[in-house]
Write a protein that holds these residues in place. Structure first.
Motif, PDB file in Angstrom:
ATOM      1  N   GLU A   7       0.775  -1.563   0.191  1.00  0.00           N
ATOM      2  CA  GLU A   7      -0.125  -0.691   0.011  1.00  0.00           C
ATOM      3  C   GLU A   7       0.990   1.180  -0.174  1.00  0.00           C
ATOM      4  O   GLU A   7       0.407   2.556  -0.593  1.00  0.00           O
ATOM      5  CB  GLU A   7      -0.847  -0.394   1.232  1.00  0.00           C
ATOM      6  N   GLU A   8       2.063   1.413   0.239  1.00  0.00           N
ATOM      7  CA  GLU A   8       3.001   2.372   0.287  1.00  0.00           C
ATOM      8  C   GLU A   8       3.291   2.652  -1.075  1.00  0.00           C
ATOM      9  O   GLU A   8       4.267   3.898  -1.078  1.00  0.00           O
ATOM     10  CB  GLU A   8       4.123   2.230   1.149  1.00  0.00           C
ATOM     11  N   PHE A   9       3.719   1.503  -1.710  1.00  0.00           N
ATOM     12  CA  PHE A   9       4.044   1.987  -3.474  1.00  0.00           C
ATOM     13  C   PHE A   9       3.270   1.152  -4.595  1.00  0.00           C
ATOM     14  O   PHE A   9       3.556   1.540  -5.793  1.00  0.00           O
ATOM     15  CB  PHE A   9       5.250   1.172  -3.294  1.00  0.00           C
ATOM     16  N   LEU A  10       2.140   0.498  -4.537  1.00  0.00           N
ATOM     17  CA  LEU A  10       1.460   0.678  -5.649  1.00  0.00           C
ATOM     18  C   LEU A  10       1.389   0.945  -6.254  1.00  0.00           C
ATOM     19  O   LEU A  10       1.232   1.302  -7.434  1.00  0.00           O
ATOM     20  CB  LEU A  10       0.640  -0.700  -4.867  1.00  0.00           C
ATOM     21  N   ARG A  11       0.019   2.804  -6.323  1.00  0.00           N
ATOM     22  CA  ARG A  11      -0.219   3.329  -6.263  1.00  0.00           C
ATOM     23  C   ARG A  11       0.717   4.137  -7.682  1.00  0.00           C
ATOM     24  O   ARG A  11       0.615   4.410  -9.116  1.00  0.00           O
ATOM     25  CB  ARG A  11      -0.685   4.790  -5.681  1.00  0.00           C
TER      26      ARG A  11
END
Length: 175
Positions: A7-11
């Motif tokens: 959730e820290e890097f997916l977007r």
């Protein structure tokens, strides 16, 4: 050593891939080497604005799948838009659109440009596929983008490619 949760890097990773999709589309072969396509990358609140427009179009025109696609767009991480203008290319003896370039009505797309658009879309989704990012080509998103004036008015045919990374592809097996 650092530890990161998805959730820290997916977007951000999806946005990077969307940028690479536009590069793939932009560098795809074009008839006569002429660029007649336009590109946009949409994220964040602008996805909601497009989705709202799609819901409005669905209601106003009694086209339920526009609302379904709008729901998919609200769940997407990013959106690549690719559009084409209809201007002639002045190709001698072509007439693939049914006219010569000098007699082609402004409302008739240049067949070569439409082929370019298809190749560019194929190149873009190939890039998404390479990175295993879920996507779907949607003309419904393009209608909303056109109606919102996101592209110059000469860009008439627009397709959207929403992107998502989740456990299940949100763009398929839909109701």
């Amino acid at each position: 050593m650092s530890i990161k949760k998805p959730e820290e890097f997916l977007r951000n990773a999806v946005v990077d891939i969307a940028e690479n999709m536009i590069i793939a589309a932009k560098t795809a072969p074009k008839g006569r080497g002429m660029e007649r396509l336009s590109y946009l990358l949409i994220t964040g609140n602008e996805l909601k604005i497009l989705s709202h427009k799609m819901e409005e179009l669905s209601k106003d025109n009694n086209v339920p799948f526009l609302a379904r696609d709008a729901g998919n767009l609200t769940k997407a991480d990013a959106l690549v838009l690719i559009g084409a203008s209809y201007g002639p290319r002045n190709v001698q003896l072509c007439s693939h659109c049914g006219f010569s370039c000098t007699t082609k009505p402004d409302t008739t797309p240049c067949a070569i440009t439409m082929v370019d658009l298809g190749i560019a879309i194929g190149s873009a989704v190939s890039m998404a596929s390479h990175y295993h990012v879920d996507n779907r080509v949607m003309y419904s998103v393009g209608i909303a983008a056109r109606d919102l004036g996101l592209f110059p008015k000469e860009v008439i045919s627009i397709f959207g490619i929403p992107l998502s990374v989740s456990e299940k592809n949100i763009f398929f097996d839909r109701s």
